[in-house]
Design a protein around this motif. Structure first.
Motif, PDB file in Angstrom:
ATOM      1  N   GLN A 295       0.829  -1.201   0.000  1.00 31.94           N
ATOM      2  CA  GLN A 295       0.000   0.000   0.000  1.00 31.94           C
ATOM      3  C   GLN A 295       0.872   1.263   0.000  1.00 31.94           C
ATOM      4  N   SER A 296       1.799   1.346   0.915  1.00 26.19           N
ATOM      5  CA  SER A 296       2.602   2.578   0.979  1.00 26.19           C
ATOM      6  C   SER A 296       3.588   2.632  -0.194  1.00 26.19           C
ATOM      7  N   PHE A 297       4.057   1.473  -0.625  1.00 31.37           N
ATOM      8  CA  PHE A 297       4.939   1.457  -1.801  1.00 31.37           C
ATOM      9  C   PHE A 297       4.188   1.980  -3.033  1.00 31.37           C
ATOM     10  N   GLY A 298       2.944   1.529  -3.188  1.00 29.36           N
ATOM     11  CA  GLY A 298       2.126   1.963  -4.318  1.00 29.36           C
ATOM     12  C   GLY A 298       1.832   3.456  -4.265  1.00 29.36           C
ATOM     13  N   ASP A 299       1.553   3.966  -3.061  1.00 30.81           N
ATOM     14  CA  ASP A 299       1.291   5.407  -2.912  1.00 30.81           C
ATOM     15  C   ASP A 299       2.495   6.221  -3.377  1.00 30.81           C
ATOM     16  N   ARG A 300       3.668   5.815  -2.923  1.00 25.83           N
ATOM     17  CA  ARG A 300       4.884   6.540  -3.319  1.00 25.83           C
ATOM     18  C   ARG A 300       5.108   6.454  -4.828  1.00 25.83           C
ATOM     19  N   THR A 301       4.890   5.255  -5.393  1.00 24.06           N
ATOM     20  CA  THR A 301       5.095   5.071  -6.831  1.00 24.06           C
ATOM     21  C   THR A 301       4.167   5.993  -7.631  1.00 24.06           C
ATOM     22  N   ARG A 302       2.896   6.037  -7.242  1.00 21.79           N
ATOM     23  CA  ARG A 302       1.925   6.861  -7.976  1.00 21.79           C
ATOM     24  C   ARG A 302       2.283   8.334  -7.912  1.00 21.79           C
ATOM     25  N   GLU A 303       2.725   8.771  -6.757  1.00 23.87           N
ATOM     26  CA  GLU A 303       3.156  10.170  -6.622  1.00 23.87           C
ATOM     27  C   GLU A 303       4.287  10.482  -7.606  1.00 23.87           C
ATOM     28  N   LEU A 304       5.254   9.588  -7.639  1.00 22.46           N
ATOM     29  CA  LEU A 304       6.403   9.790  -8.525  1.00 22.46           C
ATOM     30  C   LEU A 304       5.976   9.772  -9.992  1.00 22.46           C
ATOM     31  N   LEU A 305       5.023   8.882 -10.321  1.00 23.33           N
ATOM     32  CA  LEU A 305       4.578   8.762 -11.715  1.00 23.33           C
ATOM     33  C   LEU A 305       3.762   9.963 -12.164  1.00 23.33           C
ATOM     34  N   ASP A 306       3.217  10.687 -11.197  1.00 26.15           N
ATOM     35  CA  ASP A 306       2.420  11.869 -11.523  1.00 26.15           C
ATOM     36  C   ASP A 306       3.268  13.007 -12.048  1.00 26.15           C
ATOM     37  N   ASP A 307       4.561  12.948 -11.819  1.00 27.32           N
ATOM     38  CA  ASP A 307       5.435  14.031 -12.277  1.00 27.32           C
ATOM     39  C   ASP A 307       6.475  13.467 -13.258  1.00 27.32           C
ATOM     40  N   ARG A 308       6.008  13.292 -14.496  1.00 26.36           N
ATOM     41  CA  ARG A 308       6.896  12.695 -15.512  1.00 26.36           C
ATOM     42  C   ARG A 308       8.105  13.576 -15.807  1.00 26.36           C
ATOM     43  N   ALA A 309       7.885  14.895 -15.737  1.00 31.17           N
ATOM     44  CA  ALA A 309       8.988  15.816 -16.048  1.00 31.17           C
ATOM     45  C   ALA A 309      10.122  15.612 -15.042  1.00 31.17           C
ATOM     46  N   GLU A 310       9.738  15.408 -13.777  1.00 27.91           N
ATOM     47  CA  GLU A 310      10.755  15.182 -12.752  1.00 27.91           C
ATOM     48  C   GLU A 310      11.466  13.843 -12.989  1.00 27.91           C
ATOM     49  N   LEU A 311      10.701  12.810 -13.359  1.00 29.35           N
ATOM     50  CA  LEU A 311      11.328  11.518 -13.677  1.00 29.35           C
ATOM     51  C   LEU A 311      12.309  11.690 -14.842  1.00 29.35           C
ATOM     52  N   ASP A 312      11.885  12.422 -15.869  1.00 26.57           N
ATOM     53  CA  ASP A 312      12.776  12.665 -17.018  1.00 26.57           C
ATOM     54  C   ASP A 312      14.067  13.355 -16.574  1.00 26.57           C
ATOM     55  N   ARG A 313      13.933  14.319 -15.677  1.00 24.18           N
ATOM     56  CA  ARG A 313      15.121  15.049 -15.190  1.00 24.18           C
ATOM     57  C   ARG A 313      16.065  14.113 -14.436  1.00 24.18           C
ATOM     58  N   ILE A 314      15.481  13.278 -13.584  1.00 24.27           N
ATOM     59  CA  ILE A 314      16.316  12.339 -12.805  1.00 24.27           C
ATOM     60  C   ILE A 314      17.050  11.382 -13.745  1.00 24.27           C
ATOM     61  N   LEU A 315      16.323  10.856 -14.740  1.00 31.81           N
ATOM     62  CA  LEU A 315      16.934   9.883 -15.658  1.00 31.81           C
ATOM     63  C   LEU A 315      17.992  10.547 -16.541  1.00 31.81           C
ATOM     64  N   ALA A 316      17.750  11.803 -16.913  1.00 32.74           N
ATOM     65  CA  ALA A 316      18.732  12.514 -17.751  1.00 32.74           C
ATOM     66  C   ALA A 316      20.015  12.768 -16.963  1.00 32.74           C
ATOM     67  N   ALA A 317      19.858  13.198 -15.713  1.00 27.92           N
ATOM     68  CA  ALA A 317      21.041  13.446 -14.875  1.00 27.92           C
ATOM     69  C   ALA A 317      21.801  12.143 -14.641  1.00 27.92           C
ATOM     70  N   GLY A 318      21.059  11.052 -14.457  1.00 28.24           N
ATOM     71  CA  GLY A 318      21.688   9.747 -14.253  1.00 28.24           C
ATOM     72  C   GLY A 318      22.490   9.324 -15.480  1.00 28.24           C
ATOM     73  N   ALA A 319      21.913   9.534 -16.650  1.00 28.01           N
ATOM     74  CA  ALA A 319      22.602   9.143 -17.892  1.00 28.01           C
ATOM     75  C   ALA A 319      23.853   9.995 -18.108  1.00 28.01           C
TER      76      ALA A 319
END
Ligand code: TYM
Length: 346
Positions: A295-319
């Motif tokens: 339940q709490s893992f899913g809540d955190r995942t959904r929050e993160l998925l709601d901000d695709r731009a932030e995910l893109d930024r994290i993945l770009a910095a990682g690359a």
């Protein structure tokens, strides 16, 4: 007197791992067997964690689904505790050096040794040997490149990846021997107690995202209710006493392993608590624990998925960080391989 190079600061040891985005979600086996170790290693190691999308295309797949699954994978790795301010989190296809090195390593990999990879044999048996792709066959060579391109010291994985890491070590040693010291020879980091989490419906086979039925697989996107139900319906063993015995009681041993991993409590401690109780008691208690967890893992995942731009930024910095390490390795491999260095000023 030390020379300048002796005085240069020693680099931190490196950890590297990846998890395929080939299902709609990672499962509890991935989390317990792998991601928890990834997270623990970030303290001491300079870590590189990635989503192997190039590996995911070696079996039949749907391109739009792959794109979505890659984002879900990124969100779930972050929800697991991968910390992008400390570790590089990235998508494999964003770092072209993986595929470039894989081609070079293909030249030092024997057809025979690749043919001995048990995961290839298992996976190709599913589709029929002749229908399997060449990509599936060379998959372990790309995995070796993933590891060697970062000069990784430690590779945290579950038991099923041991043979691939062994091949990686052999390829590194062979290349070093033929062309001069180039690669760090990596070690698998496999935590024995949790290296293989089993399917709840079949406690002799591993929990796997590619299982036809997910009745025995806890997906990290399950609701608390779904997860608790799967645990309560787990196949258990003959007899009725609760003790840890992998050979005689694989079902109960699996539940105790999961219980211990999710709560951080010792198996001995759990066995003492449930002594004299029935299997049902253990299942109900574990169902609640795992339910709360997903339940709490899913809540955190959904929050993160709601901000695709932030995910893109994290993945770009990682690359970007990953390429800083991968590019010099590839350059030295090309140099040692005898390739002419392209001259911009020629
Ligand atoms: P993959 O995507 O199948 O699994 C990701 C990680 O989860 C572990 N794992 C398990 N651990 C315990 N119990 C289980 N039931 C269970 N199922 C999966 C796996 O051992 C793995 O650590 N080839 C790799 C991905 C990869 C990779 C790499 C790994 C590509 N390049 C470089 C390390 C380094 C794979 O298919 O894992």
């Amino acid at each position: 007197m030390h020379s300048m190079s002796d005085a240069s600061p020693a680099r931190r040891p490196r950890a590297l791992s990846g998890a395929q985005p080939t299902a709609d979600s990672y499962h509890l086996g991935n989390y317990i067997g792998a991601f928890r170790q990834w997270v623990a290693l970030q303290e001491e190691f300079e870590a590189f964690y990635f989503i192997p999308d190039l590996h995911a295309i070696t079996v039949e797949y749907d391109p739009e689904l792959l794109r979505e699954r890659t984002y879900v994978a990124a969100a779930q790795l972050l929800a697991s505790g991968v910390d992008p301010s400390r570790s590089a989190l990235f998508v494999q296809s964003h770092v072209p050096e993986h595929a470039q090195l894989a081609w070079v390593l293909g030249g030092v990999t024997g057809f025979g040794e690749a043919s001995r990879m048990t995961q290839f044999k298992d996976k190709s048996a599913k589709s029929g040997h002749d229908a399997a792709s060449v990509g599936l066959f060379t998959y372990p060579v790309l995995m070796a490149a993933d590891i060697l391109i970062y000069q990784a010291d430690k590779v945290p994985v579950g038991e099923d990846q041991r043979q691939h890491v062994e091949l990686t070590r052999n390829l590194a040693q062979r290349f070093n021997h033929r062309f001069g010291p180039t690669f760090t020879v990596p070690e698998a980091h496999i935590v024995k107690q949790v290296a293989k989490i089993y399917d709840l419906q079949d406690p002799t086979s591993k929990m796997s995202g590619s299982s036809v039925s997910h009745a025995g697989v806890i997906d990290l996107t399950d609701t608390a209710k779904q997860a608790a139900k799967k645990i309560r319906s787990a196949v258990t063993d003959s007899g009725s006493d609760i003790r840890f015995d992998r050979a005689e009681k694989p079902g109960i041993a699996n539940l105790l392993t999961i219980f211990s991993a999710v709560t951080g409590r010792d198996v001995d401690d759990l066995v003492a608590e449930f002594e004299g109780q029935q299997y049902g008691h253990l299942k109900v208690a574990l169902g609640e624990v795992v339910g709360d967890f997903v339940q709490s893992f899913g809540d955190r995942t959904r929050e993160l998925l709601d901000d695709r731009a932030e995910l893109d930024r994290i993945l770009a910095a990682g690359a970007t960080r990953a390429r800083e390490v991968a590019a010099p390795t590839l350059a030295s491999v090309y140099e040692r391989s005898g390739f002419v260095v392209p001259r911009a000023d020629a």
